[in-house]
Design a protein around this motif. Structure first.
Motif, PDB file in Angstrom:
ATOM      1  N   SER A  69       0.818  -1.216   0.000  1.00 53.91           N
ATOM      2  CA  SER A  69       0.000   0.000   0.000  1.00 53.91           C
ATOM      3  C   SER A  69       0.854   1.269   0.000  1.00 53.91           C
ATOM      4  N   THR A  70       2.068   1.186   0.538  1.00 53.98           N
ATOM      5  CA  THR A  70       2.967   2.334   0.525  1.00 53.98           C
ATOM      6  C   THR A  70       3.448   2.577  -0.899  1.00 53.98           C
ATOM      7  N   PRO A  71       3.371   3.810  -1.419  1.00 55.81           N
ATOM      8  CA  PRO A  71       3.874   4.070  -2.774  1.00 55.81           C
ATOM      9  C   PRO A  71       5.304   3.576  -2.946  1.00 55.81           C
ATOM     10  N   VAL A  72       5.581   2.978  -4.082  1.00 53.55           N
ATOM     11  CA  VAL A  72       6.873   2.305  -4.274  1.00 53.55           C
ATOM     12  C   VAL A  72       8.051   3.280  -4.182  1.00 53.55           C
ATOM     13  N   PHE A  73       7.882   4.512  -4.645  1.00 59.39           N
ATOM     14  CA  PHE A  73       8.988   5.464  -4.570  1.00 59.39           C
ATOM     15  C   PHE A  73       9.234   5.924  -3.138  1.00 59.39           C
ATOM     16  N   ASP A  74       8.204   5.867  -2.292  1.00 62.38           N
ATOM     17  CA  ASP A  74       8.402   6.165  -0.873  1.00 62.38           C
ATOM     18  C   ASP A  74       9.103   4.997  -0.189  1.00 62.38           C
ATOM     19  N   ALA A  75       8.697   3.796  -0.545  1.00 54.84           N
ATOM     20  CA  ALA A  75       9.286   2.606   0.073  1.00 54.84           C
ATOM     21  C   ALA A  75      10.776   2.498  -0.211  1.00 54.84           C
ATOM     22  N   TYR A  76      11.213   3.000  -1.357  1.00 58.68           N
ATOM     23  CA  TYR A  76      12.634   2.924  -1.722  1.00 58.68           C
ATOM     24  C   TYR A  76      13.343   4.268  -1.550  1.00 58.68           C
ATOM     25  N   ASP A  77      12.732   5.176  -0.778  1.00 64.77           N
ATOM     26  CA  ASP A  77      13.347   6.473  -0.439  1.00 64.77           C
ATOM     27  C   ASP A  77      13.768   7.258  -1.680  1.00 64.77           C
ATOM     28  N   ILE A  78      12.939   7.205  -2.720  1.00 62.43           N
ATOM     29  CA  ILE A  78      13.290   7.868  -3.980  1.00 62.43           C
ATOM     30  C   ILE A  78      12.730   9.284  -4.060  1.00 62.43           C
ATOM     31  N   GLU A  79      11.522   9.495  -3.523  1.00 60.17           N
ATOM     32  CA  GLU A  79      10.884  10.811  -3.623  1.00 60.17           C
ATOM     33  C   GLU A  79      11.770  11.912  -3.045  1.00 60.17           C
ATOM     34  N   GLY A  80      12.372  11.641  -1.895  1.00 54.19           N
ATOM     35  CA  GLY A  80      13.236  12.636  -1.266  1.00 54.19           C
ATOM     36  C   GLY A  80      14.442  12.980  -2.116  1.00 54.19           C
ATOM     37  N   ASP A  81      15.012  11.960  -2.768  1.00 54.91           N
ATOM     38  CA  ASP A  81      16.181  12.200  -3.624  1.00 54.91           C
ATOM     39  C   ASP A  81      15.809  13.013  -4.858  1.00 54.91           C
ATOM     40  N   ILE A  82      14.590  12.804  -5.389  1.00 57.43           N
ATOM     41  CA  ILE A  82      14.149  13.602  -6.531  1.00 57.43           C
ATOM     42  C   ILE A  82      14.023  15.059  -6.124  1.00 57.43           C
ATOM     43  N   GLU A  83      13.433  15.286  -4.953  1.00 58.74           N
ATOM     44  CA  GLU A  83      13.266  16.655  -4.456  1.00 58.74           C
ATOM     45  C   GLU A  83      14.625  17.320  -4.248  1.00 58.74           C
ATOM     46  N   LYS A  84      15.592  16.577  -3.716  1.00 53.42           N
ATOM     47  CA  LYS A  84      16.938  17.124  -3.526  1.00 53.42           C
ATOM     48  C   LYS A  84      17.607  17.415  -4.866  1.00 53.42           C
ATOM     49  N   GLY A  85      17.242  16.639  -5.885  1.00 57.02           N
ATOM     50  CA  GLY A  85      17.819  16.836  -7.214  1.00 57.02           C
ATOM     51  C   GLY A  85      17.377  18.122  -7.882  1.00 57.02           C
ATOM     52  N   LEU A  86      16.406  18.812  -7.283  1.00 55.46           N
ATOM     53  CA  LEU A  86      15.959  20.096  -7.819  1.00 55.46           C
ATOM     54  C   LEU A  86      16.554  21.269  -7.049  1.00 55.46           C
ATOM     55  N   ARG A  87      17.262  20.964  -5.978  1.00 54.19           N
ATOM     56  CA  ARG A  87      17.836  22.031  -5.171  1.00 54.19           C
ATOM     57  C   ARG A  87      19.135  22.551  -5.777  1.00 54.19           C
ATOM     58  N   ARG A  88      19.436  23.795  -5.443  1.00 52.34           N
ATOM     59  CA  ARG A  88      20.683  24.412  -5.909  1.00 52.34           C
ATOM     60  C   ARG A  88      21.872  23.909  -5.102  1.00 52.34           C
TER      61      ARG A  88
END
Length: 542
Positions: A304-323
């Motif tokens: 039930s947990t979104p797969v990108f959350d389960a593999y800690d990917i969402e946070g890395d995508i967000e960091k990939g947009l930071r300066r």
């Protein structure tokens, strides 16, 4: 049923018994590699992880389908001898750019291959024409077959080539070429020789072949089956091109997921996780025919947990947009995008080291080199890149940093070239640019600052307003002005600059009424006649 990372539920395909020839194909590296596929309404995202760390993210949305690899029948719109290039109408908003270096002799376009397997041998020997001016190869209004090699980026249209290539699982078919090549990533000489010999034996007389990395250890029978599929595809493409009016799309490249399985899901990938039952079945069906030994590594994610959350990917995508990006030991890098290049600055941050300064700087630069290599892949940054490492006194240490950067880029699928570090600690490099970067995919330019990252200060805007008021007062008999500004600016003018406004009223001998409009941006203002509502001035500062 198995449990994956973070305890997520996974369901796997049953792997068949490995065949004798598979012992060559399963070549494992020291890097633990996983592919995670997230399928949602209107969007498919694919993440590649190395040692549980995100290194690549690919996104495909309904309105933004990737077109690299698509084949079009286009019409030459303009030939530019001074640039040795041409613009080709392929039916898109912007014309495609075609350079002479990406051309072959196009005299045999749209020929029927169905009855003449020898067609194209002579043309194959003239694959490119580096010494022939483009004006001798193309004429305005001419119809040509062109393949997209680079997505439209910013204000530029797509880039195309007439050197068509059709990628398969194990081979790339290059019509009208007589050459044979083997991927450089296959390093062992006996295997390279074996594959080259197979390619020479099975090459069609009208086309060339490039053996892909995934063919390492694969049987001749499997490679021939891949070629049979590619030949069938090319004949169909050529037939459609001959019957369709330009500009027209002749053949679309595979979708994101299918293309990824074909190009990236090789023996060095430990697992492929997909959260779509349909995608799971499609991948299994594709592998059943081309790489049955990999089926056991495909897993269906059903938690039930979104797969990108389960593999800690969402946070890395967000960091990939930071300066600013931090890495281990407290150092960080700052990534700035300019029109013609990307600049990356390295800083020690909180890390002060334990011994001498040179050792501290070396450790910071080594960590930065690893993080830069990862961020270039994650953000898909292409073009010219300048990295400002912290200056080091030791030439040996400089070489260590450059080698660490090259080591990280060796895993990158995009081509890159790194130049030696300069006396100023700068590393200049280039990286292949095929599609818009992660920043372009996920963001739009700020409508307020128009992409500069800066907006005028309130005091500067007040000065613009004062000058506008004085100009209008000198050219109109209106006695009362209505100043319309954004809510934030209205508060600033009334609360902070009240005395200044009253002084302006006295100076121009006009009364000023301040009102706000939520539709206006920070730097926009309108000056109206308070009596009639007639607009006297409207301005937006850039």
């Amino acid at each position: 049923m198995t449990r994956g990372r973070n305890g997520c539920a996974l369901e796997g395909l049953q792997a068949p018994t490995p065949r004798p020839w598979v012992r060559f194909a399963i070549q494992r590296s020291d890097v633990h590699k996983e592919i995670v596929v997230n399928v949602a309404t209107g969007e498919t995202r694919i993440a590649i992880l190395e040692d549980h760390q995100l290194v690549e993210i690919m996104v495909e949305r309904g309105e933004g389908r990737r077109i690299v690899g698509d084949i079009y029948k286009g019409v030459v719109g303009a030939v530019l001898p001074g640039m040795q290039a041409a613009f080709v109408d392929i039916g898109m908003e912007k014309s495609a750019f075609l350079h002479v270096s990406d051309m072959r002799d196009v005299t045999a376009e749209f020929a029927d291959l169905s009855g003449d397997e020898s067609l194209g041998v002579a043309e194959g020997r003239r694959m490119s024409s580096p010494n022939v001016p483009i004006q001798d190869l193309l004429k305005k209004g001419q119809e040509i077959l062109a393949q997209v090699t680079k997505e439209p980026i910013s204000t530029k249209g797509p880039r195309v080539t007439t050197q068509i290539s059709l990628p398969g699982r194990f081979l790339v078919l290059v019509p009208f070429s007589g050459s044979v090549g083997v991927s450089r990533k296959i390093e062992k000489s006996p295997e390279r020789d074996r594959l080259k010999e197979i390619a020479r034996e099975i090459r069609p007389p009208w086309g060339g072949l490039i053996v892909r990395t995934a063919a390492s250890g694969v049987s001749k029978r499997q490679i021939k089956r891949d070629l049979k599929f590619l030949v069938k595809m090319w004949k169909k493409t050529n037939s459609i091109a001959g019957s369709r009016r330009a500009p027209a799309l002749i053949q679309s490249e595979m979708g994101l997921t299918a293309g990824l399985v074909r190009d990236v899901f090789t023996a060095d990938v430990d697992r492929l996780i997909v959260d779509s039952r349909r995608g799971y079945k499609e991948i299994g069906g594709y592998l059943r025919n081309v790489a049955p030994e990999l089926k056991g590594r495909v897993e269906y994610y059903r938690d039930s947990t979104p797969v990108f959350d389960a593999y800690d990917i969402e946070g890395d995508i967000e960091k990939g947009l930071r300066r600013k990006v931090y890495f281990k030991k407290g150092g960080y890098i700052v990534i700035d995008h300019a029109e013609a290049l990307t600049a990356i600055d390295v800083n020690t941050g909180r890390y002060t080291g334990k011994k001498d300064q040179e050792e501290t700087i070396l450790k910071t630069n080594m960590g930065a080199a690893r993080e830069v290599g990862r961020q270039l892949r994650l953000r898909d940054i292409g073009g010219i890149i300048v990295i400002d490492f912290i200056d080091m006194a030791s030439e040996g240490n400089r070489q260590k940093v450059v080698q660490e950067l090259k080591k990280m880029l060796a895993r990158d699928r995009a081509r890159s070239k790194v130049y030696p570090i300069s006396e100023l600690g700068l590393v200049q490099m280039t990286r292949q640019r095929v599609r818009p970067s992660l920043l372009h995919q996920y963001t739009d330019s700020c409508p307020q600052c128009e992409g500069t990252g800066k907006v005028l200060s309130m005091d500067s805007i007040m000065l613009f307003i004062e000058r506008g008021m004085r100009r209008i007062a000198s050219s109109t008999r209106e006695k009362k002005f209505k100043l319309v500004v954004s809510p934030d600016l209205a508060v600033y003018l009334v609360d902070e600059e009240g005395p200044r406004l009253r002084a302006l009223e006295k100076d121009i001998r006009r009364s000023i009424e301040v009102t706000d409009d939520r539709e206006l941006g920070r730097e926009e203002f309108r000056i109206l006649s308070a009596q009639s509502g007639r607009e006297l001035a409207s301005e937006k500062q850039n």
